[in-house]
Write an enzyme that holds these catalytic residues in place. Structure first.
Site, PDB file in Angstrom:
ATOM      1  N   CYS A   1      38.304  49.108  59.685  1.00 28.46           N
ATOM      2  CA  CYS A   1      36.968  49.152  59.093  1.00 28.46           C
ATOM      3  C   CYS A   1      35.931  48.812  60.159  1.00 28.46           C
ATOM      4  O   CYS A   1      36.014  47.764  60.783  1.00 28.46           O
ATOM      5  CB  CYS A   1      36.903  48.144  57.947  1.00 28.46           C
ATOM      6  SG  CYS A   1      35.234  47.802  57.354  1.00 28.46           S
TER       7      CYS A   1
ATOM      8  N   CYS B   1      28.985  50.709  56.796  1.00 26.78           N
ATOM      9  CA  CYS B   1      28.626  51.675  55.743  1.00 26.78           C
ATOM     10  C   CYS B   1      27.901  51.029  54.565  1.00 26.78           C
ATOM     11  O   CYS B   1      27.118  51.705  53.884  1.00 26.78           O
ATOM     12  CB  CYS B   1      29.869  52.402  55.265  1.00 26.78           C
ATOM     13  SG  CYS B   1      30.935  52.886  56.627  1.00 26.78           S
TER      14      CYS B   1
ATOM     15  N   THR C   1      31.603  42.440  54.137  1.00 28.87           N
ATOM     16  CA  THR C   1      32.086  43.194  55.296  1.00 28.87           C
ATOM     17  C   THR C   1      31.090  43.118  56.451  1.00 28.87           C
ATOM     18  O   THR C   1      29.920  43.450  56.284  1.00 28.87           O
ATOM     19  CB  THR C   1      32.312  44.661  54.884  1.00 28.87           C
ATOM     20  OG1 THR C   1      33.294  44.689  53.858  1.00 28.87           O
ATOM     21  CG2 THR C   1      32.769  45.509  56.044  1.00 28.87           C
TER      22      THR C   1
ATOM     23  N   GLU D   1      35.607  40.197  57.004  1.00 23.18           N
ATOM     24  CA  GLU D   1      34.994  39.823  55.734  1.00 23.18           C
ATOM     25  C   GLU D   1      34.772  38.318  55.737  1.00 23.18           C
ATOM     26  O   GLU D   1      35.580  37.566  56.274  1.00 23.18           O
ATOM     27  CB  GLU D   1      35.888  40.193  54.537  1.00 23.18           C
ATOM     28  CG  GLU D   1      35.593  41.549  53.935  1.00 23.18           C
ATOM     29  CD  GLU D   1      36.270  42.699  54.648  1.00 23.18           C
ATOM     30  OE1 GLU D   1      37.328  42.444  55.268  1.00 23.18           O
ATOM     31  OE2 GLU D   1      35.767  43.831  54.623  1.00 23.18           O
TER      32      GLU D   1
ATOM     33  N   HIS E   1      28.672  54.804  48.301  1.00 15.98           N
ATOM     34  CA  HIS E   1      29.700  54.009  48.986  1.00 15.98           C
ATOM     35  C   HIS E   1      31.110  54.467  48.640  1.00 15.98           C
ATOM     36  O   HIS E   1      32.017  54.355  49.464  1.00 15.98           O
ATOM     37  CB  HIS E   1      29.496  52.532  48.655  1.00 15.98           C
ATOM     38  CG  HIS E   1      30.119  51.635  49.672  1.00 15.98           C
ATOM     39  ND1 HIS E   1      29.995  51.836  51.025  1.00 15.98           N
ATOM     40  CD2 HIS E   1      30.914  50.542  49.537  1.00 15.98           C
ATOM     41  CE1 HIS E   1      30.671  50.912  51.679  1.00 15.98           C
ATOM     42  NE2 HIS E   1      31.240  50.117  50.800  1.00 15.98           N
TER      43      HIS E   1
ATOM     44  N   TYR F   1      34.339  56.021  51.584  1.00 20.23           N
ATOM     45  CA  TYR F   1      35.737  55.677  51.843  1.00 20.23           C
ATOM     46  C   TYR F   1      36.543  56.820  52.468  1.00 20.23           C
ATOM     47  O   TYR F   1      37.751  56.691  52.647  1.00 20.23           O
ATOM     48  CB  TYR F   1      36.381  55.100  50.574  1.00 20.23           C
ATOM     49  CG  TYR F   1      36.168  53.599  50.550  1.00 20.23           C
ATOM     50  CD1 TYR F   1      34.895  53.069  50.342  1.00 20.23           C
ATOM     51  CD2 TYR F   1      37.197  52.720  50.816  1.00 20.23           C
ATOM     52  CE1 TYR F   1      34.678  51.715  50.380  1.00 20.23           C
ATOM     53  CE2 TYR F   1      36.989  51.362  50.858  1.00 20.23           C
ATOM     54  CZ  TYR F   1      35.730  50.858  50.643  1.00 20.23           C
ATOM     55  OH  TYR F   1      35.521  49.500  50.700  1.00 20.23           O
TER      56      TYR F   1
ATOM     57  N   CYS G   1      36.303  57.094  55.311  1.00 23.06           N
ATOM     58  CA  CYS G   1      36.718  56.334  56.515  1.00 23.06           C
ATOM     59  C   CYS G   1      38.226  56.185  56.545  1.00 23.06           C
ATOM     60  O   CYS G   1      38.849  56.227  57.600  1.00 23.06           O
ATOM     61  CB  CYS G   1      36.047  54.965  56.537  1.00 23.06           C
ATOM     62  SG  CYS G   1      36.624  53.843  55.242  1.00 23.06           S
TER      63      CYS G   1
ATOM     64  N   GLU H   1      41.547  46.594  50.935  1.00 21.91           N
ATOM     65  CA  GLU H   1      40.145  46.995  50.840  1.00 21.91           C
ATOM     66  C   GLU H   1      40.036  48.367  50.170  1.00 21.91           C
ATOM     67  O   GLU H   1      39.076  48.640  49.445  1.00 21.91           O
ATOM     68  CB  GLU H   1      39.505  47.038  52.225  1.00 21.91           C
ATOM     69  CG  GLU H   1      38.009  47.263  52.145  1.00 21.91           C
ATOM     70  CD  GLU H   1      37.343  47.300  53.499  1.00 21.91           C
ATOM     71  OE1 GLU H   1      37.903  47.911  54.419  1.00 21.91           O
ATOM     72  OE2 GLU H   1      36.258  46.711  53.635  1.00 21.91           O
TER      73      GLU H   1
END
Ligand code: SF4
Ligand code: FE
Length: 506
Positions: free
Chosen positions: A102, A106, A193, A259, A294, A298, A300, A448
């Site tokens: 991560c 974002c 995050t 986090e 959001h 993901y 990602c 996550e």
């Protein structure tokens, strides 16, 4: 870093967050300098890569700011077209590929886009001036090319109670005081995050609010080093391996996620940094638009999945069985799952539309479908990668044993697989798969994926709200001959999701 010095490269970024004297705690100790902490540094490197990608691939990871006329990170940009939405996803996939984890930016990107349109519509309803204020804030962020984090998820206390019903009122972030200059907030945001790696934070409500929750309906920007903020860093599985040194056992030495719990104790937000103050009826719109962006961010994880598929193929090769038909079939299955995530994310962006503010918003139905896939498919991809890695992934000796003067030769002899493949390389690849499916980066790739941007049930609720059953029932009733053909809904009458599905190009 002085206010007007613009960050361009990863090195500039690291310089900009050095020596900030944040109140950060990890393992019961205050961390003097996060950039020097071996557990925190990989997360900083991942953010630095978002800047370095902008240097290497400016078309992908940067844009020209409409506010300053200068090149800035795409993470700070407001989407003014469908292409902008799509390019966010492409950048996210590439960064997932480059870091295997991560890269933390974002939430701020998606919060900024959601706030851009919501402040516009709030002003329209109430005659407030939030939209211009927000544009001024963005201009300031663009000038320095800062990292903006988003702080949404409250700790929530008793889940059956509204914010104002909690025994301890601090379980949702709220306004505790105000004066002529601004407001003071207290409370805590959980699993934030990249918060320690940001320059500024956008504090937002976490859910739909009622009038009784008015003091919780607050949106504001605070610098990460503001007074009255404590960061309590979340530990990750196998994080202590970063303290051991060496280059094998961590699996991914360079990059990691971050986090932390963020605790506000009468933290001040000045008037010009407030973008919602009591307009509780807009909290739901903000949360829904943010999650629409959001949940398709993901994708990602499809970039991270590319790395894991590559690792699974590599370990099969190192074990001498790259051509076995079941191996090939498993790699195809992993790819099919991974591309399903990407396909739904990117479809949500392609089916985006313009809001009244001019900012483009993606399709919330497909975005929720994307994120719901992400709560399942990475687990299956991870399962197959562990299947291909073999049990040795979790039982092999450590790097220290490999380098031990007395037993090192034994480890080397018995860890040998295909002739000619260095034992170190095989161990590194196995540790990378361990890192991504059980270790530090499994935090990002698996848990996550489950809970980030809302747990699975949150997506099911949104999908249920948007699925337009009455329309679908009518389709079936006409074909079953219960209603006449003339009862069909015309294209002009369509609303919601199907209005977007059948929207014709202008
Ligand atoms: Fe971005 Fe993915 Fe990290 Fe969320 S989990 S901040 S979408 S990289
Ligand atoms: Fe996340």
């Amino acid at each position: 870093m002085p206010q007007n010095q613009k960050i361009v490269s990863g090195a500039d970024y690291i310089k900009s967050i050095t020596g900030r004297n944040l109140n950060v705690y990890l393992f019961g100790d205050r961390v003097a300098e996060p950039i020097d902490h071996p557990i925190m540094r990989p997360s900083i490197n991942a953010v630095a890569e978002t800047y370095d990608l902008g240097v290497r691939a400016p078309e992908l990871a940067t844009v020209i700011s409409p506010f300053t006329g200068e090149r800035i990170s795409r993470f700070l940009a407001i989407c003014s077209s469908i292409d902008d939405l799509v390019l966010q996803n492409k950048m996210q996939r590439k960064l997932g590929q480059n870091t295997g984890t991560c890269f933390q930016r974002c939430v701020g990107m998606d919060a900024s886009n959601a706030l851009y349109s919501v402040t516009y519509e709030m002003d329209e309803a109430y005659g407030t001036n939030y939209h211009n204020r927000f544009k001024d804030f963005l201009t300031q962020m663009h000038r320095s090319n800062y990292v903006v984090g988003g702080a949404m998820t409250d700790v929530k206390g008793d889940r059956s109670l509204a914010p104002h019903q909690q025994v301890d009122q601090d379980l949702f972030v709220r306004i505790v005081d105000r004066d002529d200059e601004g407001i003071y907030i207290s409370g805590a945001k959980a699993h934030q995050t990249g918060c320690v790696n940001s320059h500024w934070m956008l504090v937002m409500p976490t859910m739909r609010l009622s009038e009784a929750d008015k003091e919780f309906a607050i949106v504001g920007a605070v610098p990460v080093d503001a007074q009255g903020i404590t960061y309590i860093y979340g530990r990750q599985s196998c994080d202590l391996r970063a303290m051991e040194g060496g280059s094998i056992d961590q699996g991914n030495n360079l990059y990691g996620g971050q986090e932390a719990m963020v605790v506000f104790n009468r933290t001040f937000i000045s008037n010009e940094m407030i973008f919602m103050d009591g307009e509780y009826d807009f909290a739901a719109m903000l949360v829904e638009r943010f999650t629409a962006y959001h949940r398709r961010s993901y994708v990602c994880k499809s970039g991270v999945g590319d790395v894991l598929i590559g690792a699974a193929a590599s370990i099969a090769e190192m074990n001498g069985i790259p051509k076995a038909s079941h191996i090939k079939d498993k790699l195809v299955e992993m790819t099919h799952l991974n591309e399903t995530i990407y396909a739904t994310g990117i479809a949500s962006s392609y089916q985006g539309y313009e809001t009244k503010s001019g900012c483009y918003l993606c399709d919330d139905m497909i975005s929720n479908v994307c994120k719901h896939h992400v709560t399942k498919m990475p687990y299956e991809i991870a399962r197959i990668s562990q299947d291909l890695a073999g049990g040795i992934m979790v039982t092999m000796p450590s790097e220290k044993d490999l380098n031990h003067p007395e037993i090192g030769h034994l480890v080397r002899k018995y860890m040998q697989a295909k002739d000619g493949v260095p034992v170190e390389d095989r161990m590194k690849m196995l540790r990378l798969i361990e890192n991504m499916t059980l270790g530090r980066n499994a935090v990002g790739y698996l848990t996550e994926s489950m809970h980030g941007a809302g747990s699975p049930q949150a997506q099911r609720i949104q999908i249920g709200r948007a699925m337009q059953l009455e329309y679908k029932k009518r389709l079936s009733r006409v074909l079953a001959g219960i209603e006449p053909e003339g009862a069909r809904t015309t294209l002009d009458e369509l609303t919601g999701y199907f209005a977007r599905v059948f929207a014709l190009p202008e």
